[in-house]
Design a protein around this motif. Structure first.
Motif, mmCIF file in Angstrom:
data_model
loop_
_atom_site.group_PDB
_atom_site.id
_atom_site.type_symbol
_atom_site.label_atom_id
_atom_site.label_comp_id
_atom_site.label_asym_id
_atom_site.label_seq_id
_atom_site.Cartn_x
_atom_site.Cartn_y
_atom_site.Cartn_z
ATOM 1 N N ASN A 445 -21.305 58.210 -22.434
ATOM 2 C CA ASN A 445 -22.681 58.250 -21.951
ATOM 3 C C ASN A 445 -22.940 59.511 -21.122
ATOM 4 O OD1 ASN A 445 -21.607 57.792 -19.421
ATOM 5 N ND2 ASN A 445 -22.569 55.793 -19.116
ATOM 6 N N LEU A 446 -24.122 59.618 -20.553
ATOM 7 C CA LEU A 446 -24.509 60.836 -19.832
ATOM 8 C C LEU A 446 -23.678 61.063 -18.577
ATOM 9 C CD1 LEU A 446 -28.408 60.570 -20.127
ATOM 10 C CD2 LEU A 446 -26.849 61.981 -21.495
ATOM 11 N N ASP A 447 -23.057 59.998 -18.055
ATOM 12 C CA ASP A 447 -22.207 60.119 -16.868
ATOM 13 C C ASP A 447 -20.735 60.325 -17.222
ATOM 14 O OD1 ASP A 447 -24.345 59.770 -15.088
ATOM 15 O OD2 ASP A 447 -24.253 57.591 -15.337
ATOM 16 N N GLY A 448 -20.446 60.492 -18.527
ATOM 17 C CA GLY A 448 -19.063 60.704 -18.952
ATOM 18 C C GLY A 448 -18.254 59.431 -19.054
ATOM 19 N N LYS A 449 -18.908 58.284 -19.023
ATOM 20 C CA LYS A 449 -18.215 56.999 -19.134
ATOM 21 C C LYS A 449 -18.137 56.602 -20.604
ATOM 22 C CE LYS A 449 -18.531 52.174 -17.559
ATOM 23 N NZ LYS A 449 -19.372 51.192 -16.833
ATOM 24 N N TYR A 450 -16.975 56.076 -21.022
ATOM 25 C CA TYR A 450 -16.778 55.689 -22.412
ATOM 26 C C TYR A 450 -17.062 54.203 -22.597
ATOM 27 C CZ TYR A 450 -14.628 60.225 -23.277
ATOM 28 O OH TYR A 450 -14.405 61.562 -23.425
ATOM 29 N N LEU A 451 -17.916 53.889 -23.564
ATOM 30 C CA LEU A 451 -18.335 52.516 -23.813
ATOM 31 C C LEU A 451 -18.170 52.186 -25.296
ATOM 32 C CD1 LEU A 451 -21.715 52.778 -21.862
ATOM 33 C CD2 LEU A 451 -19.618 51.734 -20.983
ATOM 34 N N THR A 452 -17.871 50.920 -25.590
ATOM 35 C CA THR A 452 -17.860 50.462 -26.977
ATOM 36 C C THR A 452 -19.265 50.005 -27.344
ATOM 37 O OG1 THR A 452 -17.346 48.174 -26.408
ATOM 38 C CG2 THR A 452 -15.469 49.680 -26.717
ATOM 39 N N ILE A 453 -19.481 49.711 -28.613
ATOM 40 C CA ILE A 453 -20.795 49.234 -29.034
ATOM 41 C C ILE A 453 -21.115 47.897 -28.375
ATOM 42 C CG2 ILE A 453 -20.078 47.966 -31.102
ATOM 43 C CD1 ILE A 453 -23.087 50.322 -30.889
ATOM 44 N N LYS A 454 -20.084 47.090 -28.153
ATOM 45 C CA LYS A 454 -20.292 45.807 -27.472
ATOM 46 C C LYS A 454 -20.741 46.038 -26.032
ATOM 47 C CE LYS A 454 -17.189 42.892 -30.211
ATOM 48 N NZ LYS A 454 -15.966 42.051 -30.203
ATOM 49 N N ASP A 455 -20.158 47.046 -25.386
ATOM 50 C CA ASP A 455 -20.572 47.377 -24.010
ATOM 51 C C ASP A 455 -22.042 47.795 -23.984
ATOM 52 O OD1 ASP A 455 -17.966 46.958 -23.127
ATOM 53 O OD2 ASP A 455 -17.409 49.070 -23.401
ATOM 54 N N LEU A 456 -22.448 48.612 -24.956
ATOM 55 C CA LEU A 456 -23.824 49.093 -24.997
ATOM 56 C C LEU A 456 -24.803 47.951 -25.247
ATOM 57 C CD1 LEU A 456 -23.243 52.320 -27.122
ATOM 58 C CD2 LEU A 456 -23.870 52.246 -24.713
#
Length: 694
Positions: A445-456
């Motif tokens: 994301n824009l803050d450099g955090k990594y997310l899965t599709i489930k997280d989103l």
């Protein structure tokens, strides 16, 4: 034995021209065939020794020697294998080891493709005739009382066989090279080919040049071996040096002790690593060994990110190591290399019938003894066994990646930017791989955090529930664009969760700032593969929608305003901008944005952008993008003072210049200006500065 002559047991005199032209696509492969045959002969002799049917002499060494002689234009292959009797030479050499010679001729005499035919008929030895006008064999069988045999053939169907003077068990094959193949008698060329095909043969391979001057080396006496040939013994006295001690006094200090050295004939160095890393158990291998093997095989001095060691014995035998290289280039320029081996004998690079296509982005080695050494790709395509191997490799790669994401998330995230093109390509090209790995695809994301599709999706659901409780506008990263839909439209089309994305943080910085001010988020998708990947994701999940942040202005960025007043100013500004820009079909939309400092923006619908990208991909540059769903929309901020000035001073002579400047500023924040437009923009900017200075 008395000399015997005869004709090779084939039904046509055309066999050798066919062998020379169509036996293999790469003529240098005869090195592999002859060395492999020698390797097999040594392996068979070892088995006989293990069964008690043969006893190795005291000085026995299993090895293959390749001797080049550019002066005589010859090439020799000598092995210490089990050798052949006269009857065996008749059976294995003169009868050409296949039953259907006529079928062979009929099937392959007109063949001009690259399909290799050796595997069908066992013609390995006869690959020598691709490069040689004449071939001699001298061989002595391991059997008690066996007589050495000499066989020769000049490339026709006639041969002769008689007694040989060979005294050592094994076989020596001498090739008298054709004039157009003399390169193979060059020592450096021979070394290059052996290293290409035979680097990991299970038998040591030595290359030498006939009549080359003897080379020497000097070693410490305690390193001397029984087979070393001593030329000279050397005693080196201790070396001393005068130095100043702590007390400032001079003293003599020994800097190198006395030692006994031995000058010997240079030891031959094998070109083959007989125990390559992939043959070992993963538990017995260290990280540094994996890295060193990678550097040696692929000549890549950038460390690999990580690797997978394949080790399977059932239902088929397969070993290997797959490396994930560091990727920092665009997708279409990534080039991996998977080397395929059969019992440590090199077959080919990147055989897509065995190795899934998406794995071609990796580097590695795969050794599968159950595959034929010489194969035609058409046969592999229809081989169910090969499909099982491909599926197994896919599963192991998916298991490694999902396991890393679950148990070593920190490193998985660290590697993600490098491995994401490979994983996304795999999801698109291989349904089984995609099914296993899809939940472990990360989005930064824009803050450099990594997310899965489930997280989103969860973030979206959480923020929607917060919207219900507080009755406010949503601030989620995955909200709709805010356009009003009546209940009938909502019933007709199920609501989709929108994932906003960015492709260029610099170019789209204005839109990113607008998103941040609105409390919204987006993911960064800057790779070429991402366009195809998000389309693939939308096909798999009809409740999901990806939209670039400059596709529209979201409702959370807008102020509530009177619809009628907005409609009136929109009509006025549309006429002004179309006239000033000379664009009769320009689409203008007026919104009241929360950020009053923003004057103008350009938006392009997601559908139009993807169509334009597809047109670029297929070089459809001559077509008009507008015929596929419109072009850019100019968004004007009704709350901005400059826009208000234009609306209030329609007759001012400066309005036309301001309209052009606002449009170009919006376009610059959207994409680079064309050269002509940039020239006009710079000239106009200078003119505006001059007006300000006055």
């Amino acid at each position: 034995m008395s000399k015997k002559t005869g004709s090779l047991s084939i039904n046509s005199e055309n066999i050798f021209p066919i062998i020379k032209k169509w036996l293999y696509s790469d003529h240098d492969i005869f090195f592999r065939e002859l060395i492999s045959n020698g390797c097999d002969a040594i392996t068979k002799l070892e088995k006989l020794e293990m069964m008690g049917e043969y006893t190795f002499p005291d000085n026995y060494k299993k090895k293959i020697e390749v001797i080049v002689n550019p002066e005589e234009k010859t090439l020799k292959f000598i092995d210490t294998g089990l050798g052949m009797t006269a009857d065996e030479v008749e059976e294995y050499i003169t009868q050409i080891a296949f039953s259907g010679a006529t079928d062979f001729l009929e099937k392959y005499k007109d063949k001009t493709t690259d399909d290799e035919i050796i595997g069908h008929f066992g013609l390995g030895f006869y690959s020598a005739f691709m490069v040689a006008d004449e071939v001699h064999i001298d061989t002595l069988s391991y059997k008690d009382g066996a007589q050495a045999v000499h066989w020769e053939c000049d490339g026709g169907t006639d041969y002769s066989i008689e007694e040989s003077s060979r005294t050592q068990v094994g076989t020596e094959i001498t090739l008298f090279l054709s004039e157009d193949c003399l390169e193979f008698a060059n020592e450096y060329r021979a070394r290059e080919i052996i290293e290409k095909y035979c680097s990991f043969m299970p038998v040591q391979i030595f290359l030498s040049k006939e009549n080359a001057p003897q080379q020497y080396e000097t070693i410490d006496e305690d390193e001397l071996r029984e087979d070393d040939v001593i030329v000279e013994r050397i005693h080196e006295d201790a070396k001393t040096e005068e130095k100043e001690n702590e007390n400032g006094e001079k003293e003599v200090v020994e800097i190198s002790p006395a030692r006994d050295r031995v000058k010997i004939n240079q030891r031959p160095v094998s070109l083959s690593d007989t125990h390559p890393l992939w043959t070992k158990h993963p538990n017995d291998c260290k990280d540094e060994e994996y890295k060193e093997f990678y550097r040696k095989v692929f000549l890549d001095y950038k460390e690999p990110l990580f690797w997978i060691h394949l080790n399977m014995d059932y239902p088929f035998n397969l070993k290997g190591i797959l490396y994930f290289p560091k990727i920092n280039t665009e997708y279409d320029s990534i080039e991996g290399k998977i080397k395929l081996y059969n019992n440590q004998v090199f077959i080919a690079d990147n055989i897509k019938e065995v190795i899934p296509e998406f794995l071609m982005l990796l580097k590695g080695v795969i050794d599968c003894p159950d595959l034929p050494l010489n194969v035609s790709r058409s046969a592999l395509q229809n081989d169910g066994f090969v499909k099982k191997i491909s599926d197994y490799i896919t599963k192991k790669v998916a298991d490694k990646l999902t396991g890393m994401c679950k148990t070593d998330r920190e490193n998985y995230e660290k590697y993600w930017d490098d491995i994401s093109p490979f994983i996304k390509f795999g999801c698109i090209k291989d349904a089984k791989f995609g099914e296993k790995i899809m939940d472990y695809v990360l989005y930064k994301n824009l803050d450099g955090k990594y997310l899965t599709i489930k997280d989103l999706v969860k973030e979206d659901e959480d923020k929607k529930s917060g919207e219900t409780e507080t009755d406010t506008q949503p601030e989620a990263s995955s909200t709709e664009d805010g356009s009003t839909k009546d209940s009938e439209a909502a019933d007709a089309e199920p609501e989709k969760q929108t994932i906003y994305y960015v492709t260029d943080e610099v170019q789209q910085s204005q839109y990113i700032n607008l998103f941040r001010e609105s409390g919204m988020d987006a993911v960064i998708l800057r790779h070429n593969i991402d366009t195809a990947f998000i389309s693939h994701m939308e096909q798999l999940n009809d409740k999901l929608k990806f939209q670039r942040i400059d596709a529209d202005v979201t409702s959370s960025a807008k102020e509530e305003t009177d619809a009628e007043a907005l409609k009136e100013i929109t009509a006025t500004l549309t006429d002004l901008f179309r006239k000033a820009l000379g664009k009769e079909n320009l689409e203008v939309k007026v919104e009241k944005l929360k950020n009053e400092s923003i004057s103008s923006m350009i938006t392009l619908s997601e559908e139009s952008r993807r169509m334009q990208e597809m047109m670029k991909m297929y070089n459809m540059y001559g077509m008009d993008p507008s015929m596929f769903g419109g072009s850019e929309t100019l968004i004007l901020n009704a709350g901005n003072q400059l826009v208000q000035y234009v609306a209030d001073h329609q007759d001012s002579e400066k309005v036309s210049m301001i309209c052009e400047q606002l449009y170009d500023l919006a376009m610059i924040a959207h994409k680079p200006l064309a050269p002509e437009a940039m020239t006009r923009f710079i000239a106009r900017s200078n003119e505006i500065l001059l007006l300000l200075a006055q």
